[in-house]
Design a protein around this motif. Structure first.
Motif, PDB file in Angstrom:
ATOM      1  N   ALA A 143       0.845  -1.194   0.000  1.00  0.00           N
ATOM      2  CA  ALA A 143       0.000   0.000   0.000  1.00  0.00           C
ATOM      3  C   ALA A 143       0.878   1.241   0.000  1.00  0.00           C
ATOM      4  O   ALA A 143       1.990   1.241   0.557  1.00  0.00           O
ATOM      5  N   GLN A 155       0.473   6.831   3.636  1.00  0.00           N
ATOM      6  CA  GLN A 155      -0.468   7.937   3.697  1.00  0.00           C
ATOM      7  C   GLN A 155      -0.017   8.975   4.719  1.00  0.00           C
ATOM      8  O   GLN A 155       0.818   8.703   5.586  1.00  0.00           O
ATOM      9  N   GLY A 157      -3.908   2.373  -3.157  1.00  0.00           N
ATOM     10  CA  GLY A 157      -4.407   3.541  -2.450  1.00  0.00           C
ATOM     11  C   GLY A 157      -3.931   4.869  -2.978  1.00  0.00           C
ATOM     12  O   GLY A 157      -4.239   5.920  -2.408  1.00  0.00           O
TER      13      GLY A 157
END
Length: 259
Positions: free
Chosen positions: A143, A146, A222
């Motif tokens: 992923a 973030q 993502g």
């Protein structure tokens, strides 16, 4: 035609690229001739043999699908499913003995990339992604990281020589953005982005077979990937790409590019 899921298409792309990986490795760091194409980019026997193997495998499994390839052109682009192939992304890396060349495959459904593979033959790594499935590296989920703001981001700037020549102001703004900047090439930075090692990639002067295969890998991890105006990438896009780990970082990079 039976309706194929994104997971089905991803698995098929994984298998056909795995079967073709011996083609570039047979010639890697060996003696071979290099030709120049009309656009002055290099091409080798490895490019052609690899694409031929991929096309044959796809046609055997899916005779009613279209194909868009770098070396042997396109057929059936009006069909519901279209495979997009770059047999060796980074031919300059390949001919110089660098391991950072890739094999790229995307599957489009109604024009939208829904499954993609970034396979790195010399590194023995395979990154895959599909809509609703997620992204993985050799089967392990990955992923994008973030929560990293632009001022702390690790930014890869692809095709910097073209950017410096054609858009020097944009290049200078990018070089002043983020915490770290790295001049890079080809597909591996997108794999690094999906795997959480870097935060963004800005790219320039690409062809559909360069950018469409990385779209599902980045998005399913993502991330956000568009053209420089924030529009989705299609066969008709102009080859200017910005990819980021988050919507916020992507938005801020679009502002940097726009000035």
């Amino acid at each position: 035609m039976s309706d194929l899921s994104a997971a089905d298409l991803l698995q098929a792309a994984r298998e056909v690229t795995a079967a073709a990986v011996t083609k570039p490795l047979h010639h890697y760091r060996a003696a071979f001739s290099v030709e120049q194409k009309a656009d002055e980019s290099p091409v080798t026997i490895a490019d052609r043999e690899t694409e031929a193997a991929l096309r044959a495998a796809i046609a055997e499994r899916f005779p009613d699908h279209g194909i868009f390839g770098e070396e042997f052109g396109s057929e059936g682009l009006e069909r519901e499913y279209v495979w997009v192939i770059d047999p060796i992304d980074g031919t300059k890396s390949f001919i110089s003995g660098s391991p950072l060349f890739g094999m790229l495959v995307a599957v489009l459904k109604a024009g939208k990339p829904v499954a993609g593979i970034i396979r790195m033959p010399a590194l023995n790594e395979c990154y895959g992604g599909a809509a609703g499935v997620g992204s993985d590296r050799d089967g392990t989920p990955i992923a994008c990281r973030q929560g990293v703001p632009l001022e702390k981001a690790f930014l890869c700037i692809n095709e910097a020589n073209g950017l410096m020549t054609d858009h020097p102001e944009i290049f200078q703004r990018l070089m002043r953005s983020g915490a770290y900047q790295r001049l890079s090439y080809d597909c591996y930075p997108y794999a690094q982005l999906a795997g959480g090692q870097i935060d963004a990639v800005v790219d320039y002067n690409l062809q559909p077979y360069d950018y469409l295969p990385v779209v599902p890998v980045v998005e399913a991890a993502g991330g956000v990937i568009t053209d420089w105006e924030g529009k989705e990438l299609t066969l008709q896009s102009d080859g200017r790409v910005v990819a980021a780990a988050s919507a916020e970082l992507h938005r801020d990079l679009l502002k940097v590019i726009a000035g």
